[in-house]
Write an enzyme that holds these catalytic residues in place. Structure first.
Site, PDB file in Angstrom:
ATOM      1  N   TRP A 323       1.791   9.682 -42.980  1.00  0.00           N
ATOM      2  CA  TRP A 323       2.514   8.947 -44.003  1.00  0.00           C
ATOM      3  C   TRP A 323       2.514   9.710 -45.330  1.00  0.00           C
ATOM      4  O   TRP A 323       2.754   9.135 -46.382  1.00  0.00           O
ATOM      5  CB  TRP A 323       1.893   7.561 -44.204  1.00  0.00           C
ATOM      6  CG  TRP A 323       2.111   6.641 -43.047  1.00  0.00           C
ATOM      7  CD1 TRP A 323       3.100   5.702 -42.927  1.00  0.00           C
ATOM      8  CD2 TRP A 323       1.351   6.549 -41.844  1.00  0.00           C
ATOM      9  NE1 TRP A 323       2.997   5.032 -41.727  1.00  0.00           N
ATOM     10  CE2 TRP A 323       1.934   5.534 -41.036  1.00  0.00           C
ATOM     11  CE3 TRP A 323       0.227   7.217 -41.352  1.00  0.00           C
ATOM     12  CZ2 TRP A 323       1.423   5.182 -39.802  1.00  0.00           C
ATOM     13  CZ3 TRP A 323      -0.271   6.863 -40.106  1.00  0.00           C
ATOM     14  CH2 TRP A 323       0.316   5.866 -39.341  1.00  0.00           C
ATOM     15  N   CYS A 359       4.971   3.738 -37.736  1.00  0.00           N
ATOM     16  CA  CYS A 359       4.821   2.519 -36.936  1.00  0.00           C
ATOM     17  C   CYS A 359       5.910   2.328 -35.889  1.00  0.00           C
ATOM     18  O   CYS A 359       5.617   1.928 -34.759  1.00  0.00           O
ATOM     19  CB  CYS A 359       4.701   1.297 -37.841  1.00  0.00           C
ATOM     20  SG  CYS A 359       6.230   0.834 -38.699  1.00  0.00           S
ATOM     21  N   HIS A 418       6.785  -3.698 -40.828  1.00  0.00           N
ATOM     22  CA  HIS A 418       5.857  -3.070 -39.889  1.00  0.00           C
ATOM     23  C   HIS A 418       6.338  -3.390 -38.485  1.00  0.00           C
ATOM     24  O   HIS A 418       6.748  -4.521 -38.194  1.00  0.00           O
ATOM     25  CB  HIS A 418       4.436  -3.588 -40.097  1.00  0.00           C
ATOM     26  CG  HIS A 418       3.434  -2.965 -39.168  1.00  0.00           C
ATOM     27  ND1 HIS A 418       3.450  -1.615 -38.855  1.00  0.00           N
ATOM     28  CD2 HIS A 418       2.401  -3.494 -38.453  1.00  0.00           C
ATOM     29  CE1 HIS A 418       2.465  -1.345 -38.019  1.00  0.00           C
ATOM     30  NE2 HIS A 418       1.826  -2.471 -37.757  1.00  0.00           N
ATOM     31  N   ASP A 441      -0.541  -3.584 -30.997  1.00  0.00           N
ATOM     32  CA  ASP A 441      -0.149  -2.631 -32.036  1.00  0.00           C
ATOM     33  C   ASP A 441      -0.943  -1.341 -31.880  1.00  0.00           C
ATOM     34  O   ASP A 441      -2.167  -1.368 -31.835  1.00  0.00           O
ATOM     35  CB  ASP A 441      -0.410  -3.248 -33.420  1.00  0.00           C
ATOM     36  CG  ASP A 441       0.243  -2.465 -34.549  1.00  0.00           C
ATOM     37  OD1 ASP A 441       0.754  -1.364 -34.292  1.00  0.00           O
ATOM     38  OD2 ASP A 441       0.228  -2.966 -35.689  1.00  0.00           O
ATOM     39  N   TYR A 604       6.561   2.708 -46.954  1.00  0.00           N
ATOM     40  CA  TYR A 604       6.950   1.428 -46.358  1.00  0.00           C
ATOM     41  C   TYR A 604       5.751   0.616 -45.897  1.00  0.00           C
ATOM     42  O   TYR A 604       5.837  -0.584 -45.663  1.00  0.00           O
ATOM     43  CB  TYR A 604       7.924   1.645 -45.191  1.00  0.00           C
ATOM     44  CG  TYR A 604       7.260   2.077 -43.906  1.00  0.00           C
ATOM     45  CD1 TYR A 604       6.883   1.143 -42.949  1.00  0.00           C
ATOM     46  CD2 TYR A 604       6.993   3.413 -43.654  1.00  0.00           C
ATOM     47  CE1 TYR A 604       6.268   1.542 -41.778  1.00  0.00           C
ATOM     48  CE2 TYR A 604       6.379   3.811 -42.499  1.00  0.00           C
ATOM     49  CZ  TYR A 604       6.025   2.868 -41.562  1.00  0.00           C
ATOM     50  OH  TYR A 604       5.397   3.263 -40.401  1.00  0.00           O
TER      51      TYR A 604
END
Length: 773
Positions: A323, A359, A418, A441, A604
Site C-alpha cells: 500500500w 484487498c 474494503h 478475508d 483507500y
C-alpha cells in the site's frame, strides 16, 4: 446371451453413487495368445482351469464358446451358460499361472465424458479425472481400488482409502459395485462419502486370486482430483439453488466494486477457476500450507487455510500486499484484471509470492481458489469499512484539548472501501441458524490464532452481535457496524467521550447479482437497518464483549448537526472538487460554532498520507436555521499528492460555544477517473484473427509518462502488457490489438491502464465468439 448386470441406483444420483473401466488379463490369456495348433491338449486342460477360476472370479474369466472362443458369465451368480461339469484337477504350477493382472484403466475422464458432465467438472480445461465427493463415478476395473492422498497416507485419517467391491452401493462410504462386464473388462460404479478429503488421489488397483495378488503401477494420468460438491445435499457446502450454483461456483467472471459509498466504481474480474493449471495451482497452495490433508474434508478448515495462504505475511503465500504507492519491484495492484496470471506465476515459481496485491486482488484470488475447489463464494465490498485494532468493537478517534487529531493514538481507521469474500457452507460447529454465508478475508490486517487471516465468520452471528462465535466475528462486526466514538484528552491526561456517530460504518455492502452484471446490495445480511431497535441491540450486545463497553453509559445531547453532501457522481480527476456542508440548529436559541476543516489524501484503507489543506470558520446559526456552506478544493492543492485510488477525506470538527456540544464528522470521496473504451473490430470466431480498438483521453493537464496497458480475456487472449509510452496533456489516443479467440460463447475483453500519474483506469467489452461453420 447378454451379460447380466447388477441392480444399483442411478449413477448420476447426487450425493450417492461416478465409472471407471478396467481391462483385466490373466497369465492364461497371454499363454493362449501364444498357442500353436499342436498345443490343443494343453489348452483343453487349461480351459478346465479357466472354468474353475470363472466360478471364483466370474467377471474376469468369461467362458469361451466353440464358435469364436469367447463367452459370457453371469456376473451375479457366476454360473456359465453351459451345464456345469466336473471340476478338473489342477496342479499347483498351473494355478500359479492364473494370477490376474490389470493391463489398463479407463477412467472415462475426458471433458465430454459422462463422469465430467454429471459432476459439473466439464468446464475445467484439463484432461485430468476431476470429480466431486459424495457422488458416484464410473470406472472400468477390478478388484479393489487403492486411493492415497498426501505425503503420509493413513487409513485412520481418511487419506488412504481402500475401496472394496460390494453387491449394492450405500450412502456415506467408499465402495464399488460392478455394473457391466464385457469379456475381460468390467465397469465399476464407485461411491465416495460426502465428507471425503478433497485433493489429488493416486489410484492403483489390486487384484486377488488363489495364487496371490497383483498391484497395478501408479500412473499420474490416472490420478483422481476430488472436489467439494455443492450439488450433493449431504455435503456441507450444498447450495440448493441452481441459479446460485451457476453464479457462485461455475461463473468464471465477476465484478469488483470500489470507490466510496457516494461514488461506487466497478470493474470486471476474470476469476478463471477452470483455466488449465489453476486446479493444480490451488492444490499446490494447500500443500504449501503444510496443513495435514486429513483436515481437507472440512470446508471451515480449508477456508481458513486459503485465507492465510493467499497473503504472504507469515507464510509462503500467494500475494505480497503493498500500500506504499511504490510498485517498482513488481506489478501495480490496479493493473491486475484477473486471478489466472497471479496463480500461474505463483505455481510456476514454486511458491514465491507475487508482487503486489491489495484487498480486491486478495479477494479475487480467494474467490477463484474457493470456486475451483467447489466451495460457493463471492467477492464482497463494504463501503466505510472500519478497521478495529484494539478489540473495542468501536472505531475510536482521539483529539487533544484543542480538538486536533492525535495521530499517534488514532490506530483505528475507516477504509473508503474494503473487499473481502463470502463463502457458503453449513456450520455444525456453531449453534443452529449460523450456517449459510460466511465472511472470510485474506487481506492481512489482524492475526487470527497467530496468523494473518479472518473468518469464516457467520453473517447471521455478525448481524445479531453474537461476536463470541468463531471465527473472528468481532473483527467483521466492527468492520460493518461499529460506532465511531470521539475522545478528547483532559488536562490530567485522561480521555472523555465527547461525541459518537452511530451510522458512519458499513454502507452499501455490495456484490455481483446472480445471473447479471448488476450490483446487489447485501447490507441487510450483515446488519439490521441503521438506527432500528434491532440494530442498536446488536451493537450493545457486541460491544458488551469489547474493551470499551462503558462507552455506552452516557449519551450526549444534540441540537446542532453537521452534514457533508456531494452533487451527482462527484468531482473528476484533474478538476476542482466541490462539496456542500449543511449545518442545522434545531433549538429555539441562537448558536455559535467554531468549525475546523481538514482535507487529506488517503490510502483507500483509511491510512493517512498527507494533509493538503486546513481551514477554520466561525458559523452563526439562528434559531431553527439550516445553513449551507460551499466548500471547494482546487486541483493545484491535491495534484502532487494523489495515489492509487485518488481518495480524499474531509474531516470537520467543532464546538457549540453556548452548550459545549462537540461536532465531528468525516466525508470520504474520490476523484473519478475516465474509462477505457474497447471496440471489437471484425467478427469473433474460434481460430480466426480479429482485433479490438482501445481509446482513451488523458483528463489531466499534464503528461502521463511510461503508460502501460494490460489486456486479457478468458477464451480471447492470455494476459498481455503493452508498453505505450507517454500520453500528452488532455490528449486522446487509439490503440489496436489483434488476437485469436479460442473458446465459444459470450466472452469479456478486459483492459486497464497504469502509470505513475493515473491509476484505476479500465474498461470491458462483451464479445460473442461463434463456432466455425
Amino acid at each position: 446371451m447378454p451379460v447380466e448386470t447388477r441392480s444399483i441406483r442411478n449413477r448420476s444420483a447426487v450425493g450417492r453413487f461416478p465409472s471407471v473401466t478396467l481391462d483385466f488379463r490373466d497369465d492364461a490369456d497371454e499363454e493362449l495368445e501364444k498357442e500353436e495348433p499342436e498345443e490343443e491338449d494343453n489348452r483343453k486342460k487349461e480351459n478346465g482351469c479357466r472354468h474353475w477360476l470363472g466360478k471364483i472370479f466370474p467377471c474376469c474369466c468369461p467362458k469361451r464358446t466353440d464358435d469364436d472362443g469367447t463367452g459370457t458369465v453371469d456376473t451375479v451368480s457366476g454360473e456359465t451358460e453351459e451345464e456345469e461339469g466336473a471340476k478338473p484337477v489342477i496342479e499347483d504350477q498351473e494355478l500359479n499361472k492364473l494370477c490376474l493382472e490389470v493391463q489398463s484403466i479407463n477412467l472415462m475422464k475426458s471433458k465430454s465424458s459422462v463422469n465430467r458432465k454429471e459432476h459439473h467438472t466439464d468446464l475445467y480445461q484439463s484432461e485430468n479425472f476431476i470429480i466431486r465427493r459424495g457422488q458416484t463415478f464410473q470406472i472400468r476395473d477390478k478388484l479393489h481400488l487403492d486411493l492415497k492422498t498426501g505425503s503420509l497416507p493413513s487409513v485412520a485419517k481418511g487419506t488412504h482409502v481402500i475401496v472394496t467391491l460390494v453387491e449394492d452401493l450405500e450412502d456415506g462410504r467408499w465402495e464399488a459395485a460392478v455394473v457391466k462386464q464385457e469379456y475381460n473388462k468390467i465397469k465399476l460404479s464407485v461411491n465416495s462419502p460426502s465428507t471425503a478429503v478433497i485433493g489429488r488421489y493416486q489410484l492403483t488397483v489390486e487384484t486377488h486370486c488363489p495364487s496371490g495378488h497383483a498391484v497395478s503401477e501408479h500412473n499420474p494420468d490416472n490420478d483422481i482430483y476430488m472436489l467439494f460438491n455443492p450439488w450433493c445435499d449431504d455435503d456441507s457446502v450444498f447450495m440448493d439453488s441452481e441459479d446460485e450454483r451457476q453464479e457462485y461456483v461455475l461463473n468464471d467472471i465477476g465484478r469488483m466494486y470500489y470507490g466510496t459509498e457516494h461514488q461506487i466504481g466497478v470493474r470486471t474480474w476474470d476469476y478463471g477457476q477452470f483455466n488449465d493449471g489453476i486446479l493444480a495451482a490451488c492444490l499446490f497452495i494447500m500443500e504449501q500450507s503444510g496443513t495435514p490433508p486429513s483436515g481437507w474434508g472440512d470446508p471451515v478448515n480449508v477456508v481458513r487455510v486459503i485465507a492465510a495462504m493467499v497473503n504472504s505475511r507469515d507464510d509462503q503465500g500467494v500475494l505480497e500486499g503493498n500500500w506504499s504507492g511504490d510498485y517498482s519491484k513488481g506489478t501495480s495492484p490496479t493493473v491486475w484484471s484477473g486471478s489466472v496470471e497471479i496463480l500461474n506465476e505463483y505455481h510456476k515459481s514454486k511458491g514465491t509470492a507475487v508482487k503486489y496485491g491489495q484487498c480486491w486482488i486478495f479477494a479475487g484470488v480467494v474467490t477463484t481458489v474457493l470456486r475451483c475447489l467447489g466451495i460457493p463464494s463471492r467477492s464482497v465490498t463494504n463501503y466505510s469499512s472500519a478497521h478495529d485494532t484494539d478489540v473495542s468493537l468501536t472505531t475510536d478517534v482521539y483529539l487533544d484539548e484543542n480538538l486536533d487529531p492525535l495521530e499517534h493514538l488514532n490506530t483505528d481507521s475507516i477504509w473508503n472501501f474494503h473487499v473481502w469474500n463470502d463463502c457458503w457452507m453449513a456450520r455444525p460447529d456453531l449453534p443452529v441458524g449460523n450456517g449459510g454465508w460466511q465472511a472470510v478475508d485474506s487481506t492481512p490486517q489482524e492475526t487470527s490464532e497467530g496468523t494473518y487471516r479472518c473468518g469464516p465468520a457467520s453473517l447471521a452471528a455478525v448481524r445479531y452481535g453474537q461476536v463470541f462465535l468463531k471465527h473472528d466475528a468481532p473483527f467483521v462486526f466492527a468492520e460493518v457496524n461499529s460506532d465511531k466514538i470521539y475522545w478528547q484528552r483532559n488536562t490530567d491526561g485522561t480521555f472523555s467521550m465527547i461525541y459518537s456517530e452511530k451510522k458512519t460504518v458499513g454502507h452499501f455492502i455490495s456484490t455481483k447479482a446472480v445471473g447479471s452484471d448488476e450490483r446487489m446490495d447485501i447490507t441487510h445480511l450483515y446488519k439490521h437497518p441503521e438506527g432500528s431497535e434491532e440494530e442498536r441491540i446488536a451493537v450493545e450486545t457486541a460491544c458488551s464483549y469489547g474493551s470499551k463497553a462503558a462507552a455506552y453509559s452516557s449519551p450526549t445531547a444534540q441540537d446542532v448537526s453537521v452534514e457533508v453532501t456531494m452533487d451527482g457522481e462527484g468531482p473528476r480527476m484533474g478538476q476542482d472538487a466541490e462539496l456542500t456542508i449543511i449545518m442545522r440548529n434545531s433549538s429555539s436559541e441562537e448558536r455559535k460554532v467554531i468549525l475546523h476543516s481538514q482535507v487529506a489524501v488517503m490510502y483507500y484503507t483509511g491510512v493517512h498520507k498527507a494533509t493538503v489543506r486546513r481551514d477554520k470558520t466561525d458559523v452563526d446559526l439562528l434559531p431553527n436555521e439550516k445553513k449551507i456552506l460551499e466548500w471547494t478544493l482546487d486541483y493545484k492543492d491535491y495534484k502532487d499528492q494523489l495515489i492509487d485510488q485518488a481518495a480524499l477525506m474531509l474531516t470537520l470538527s467543532g464546538r457549540v460555544q453556548e452548550t459545549q456540544q462537540a461536532l465531528a464528522t468525516q466525508f470520504s470521496f474520490r476523484l473519478r477517473t475516465p474509462d477505457l473504451t474497447i471496440k471489437p473490430l471484425g467478427k469473433a470466431m474460434i481460430g480466426e484473427k480479429m482485433a479490438a480498438e482501445i481509446s482513451f483521453t488523458n483528463p489531466l493537464p499534464q503528461v502521463l509518462k511510461n503508460v502501460v496497458f494490460h489486456m486479457e480475456g478468458l477464451g480471447l487472449l492470455t494476459a498481455r502488457k503493452i508498453h505505450y509510452g507517454n500520453i500528452g496533456s488532455r490528449a486522446s489516443i487509439i490503440l489496436t490489438e489483434h488476437f485469436v479467440p479460442s473458446l465459444p460463447g459470450a466472452r469479456k475483453l478486459l483492459a486497464s491502464l497504469d502509470c505513475k500519474q493515473l491509476t484505476q483506469v479500465h474498461g470491458v467489452s462483451d464479445i460473442t465468439v461463434e463456432e466455425k461453420s
